[in-house]
Design a protein around this motif. Sequence first.
Motif, PDB file in Angstrom:
ATOM      1  N   LYS A 103       0.728  -1.014   0.166  1.00 54.16           N
ATOM      2  CA  LYS A 103      -0.392   0.135  -0.041  1.00 54.16           C
ATOM      3  C   LYS A 103       0.618   1.113  -0.490  1.00 54.16           C
ATOM      4  CE  LYS A 103      -4.232   0.801   0.252  1.00 54.16           C
ATOM      5  NZ  LYS A 103      -5.103   1.384  -1.228  1.00 54.16           N
ATOM      6  N   SER A 104       2.439   1.308  -0.112  1.00 56.32           N
ATOM      7  CA  SER A 104       2.800   2.591   0.064  1.00 56.32           C
ATOM      8  C   SER A 104       2.918   2.832  -1.293  1.00 56.32           C
ATOM      9  CB  SER A 104       3.898   2.035   0.733  1.00 56.32           C
ATOM     10  OG  SER A 104       4.798   1.027  -0.302  1.00 56.32           O
ATOM     11  N   ASP A 105       2.745   1.388  -2.452  1.00 49.03           N
ATOM     12  CA  ASP A 105       3.059   2.164  -3.544  1.00 49.03           C
ATOM     13  C   ASP A 105       1.731   2.518  -4.985  1.00 49.03           C
ATOM     14  OD1 ASP A 105       4.351   2.597  -6.025  1.00 49.03           O
ATOM     15  OD2 ASP A 105       4.923   0.660  -6.263  1.00 49.03           O
ATOM     16  N   ASN A 106       1.357   2.978  -4.890  1.00 46.83           N
ATOM     17  CA  ASN A 106       0.581   3.437  -5.875  1.00 46.83           C
ATOM     18  C   ASN A 106       0.125   4.058  -7.132  1.00 46.83           C
ATOM     19  OD1 ASN A 106      -0.003   5.825  -5.102  1.00 46.83           O
ATOM     20  ND2 ASN A 106      -2.162   6.541  -4.652  1.00 46.83           N
ATOM     21  N   SER A 107       1.711   3.964  -7.267  1.00 46.78           N
ATOM     22  CA  SER A 107       1.960   4.205  -8.718  1.00 46.78           C
ATOM     23  C   SER A 107       1.242   3.115  -9.831  1.00 46.78           C
ATOM     24  CB  SER A 107       3.819   3.595  -8.677  1.00 46.78           C
ATOM     25  OG  SER A 107       3.582   2.635  -9.157  1.00 46.78           O
TER      26      SER A 107
END
Length: 331
Positions: free
Chosen positions: A258-262
Amino acid sequence: MLIIAEIGQAHEGSIELAYSYIDVLAKTGIDAVKFQVHIADAESSIHEPFRVKLASQDKTRFDYWKRMEFTLQQWKELKKHCNEAGVEFLASPFSNAAVDLLEEVGVKSYKIGSGEVNNFLLLEKIARTGKPVILSSGMSSFEELGHTMAFLKKRKVDISILQCTTAYPTQPENYGLNVIGELKERYGVPVGYSDHSAKIETCISAAALGAEILEFHAVFSRSSLGPDASSSLEIEEITELVKAVRKIETALQHPVDKSDNSKFTDLKNIFEKSLAVNKDLKAGQVLRFEDLEAKKPKGFGMEASRFEELIGRKLNRDLKQWYFLKQEDLE
């Protein structure tokens, strides 16, 4: 995830019916079918009471177990049938004599029923085979389980534990799904769930909570007369359960970061919004919260998350209703 469908005594002492169960269950996607090996003379006596009195032809529980027996050759044929169907043959022994029989049949591991957790004579017999054990905890307290675990670990037995509630059928308030995590913390071994609820959602929930083994009773019809029929799953239900559990298994093997939503950039531009005015406004007016709206798409005005920066600021020109606000529109 090991998924075990227990035939138990659903075969009613018929080898042909046992074959039918193996064939049908193999098509549901389960990994193993489990039987119970009862040798009446070694396990029971005429004094044993019935758990559920069903068949009038069995005057005593001892007679019932006698009717459930297969010969050594029949057990070997059942294991062969499992191999041909592509499922593992598993069995629970209920006497030392049953362990001897299963050693001749050639099993990979042993399932220990809830009523045998304190049967250290049987546990010793199984431990001496050197094979892994799946231990059902249905009638045991943590204190009792602790003694059994210590006994087996001392003998270097490879152990898995199943949370189980010995109630037929088990009601939701007694599922004990919370115990799955507690068993993992206490014993640091693979933990699973043995179900008697006759509901597919129970095992699905257990899988989502991290159960590594699932076991449930299988029956062609819950209206049949076997002692476990009311707490069993029917074949179509098992098929649906396996599909659901395999999806959960895949999900658990692929945790989401969830720290990466790219990867959502394009969707965010579509669904997120820009700030706009909700009425005609004149130059020099001070913006209020009541003057603002958020409209799709993102990128046509200031981001909706920045609305607080605009409150109290003056407009430097006239704006029409629904105009997207930009930094240059403000003094």
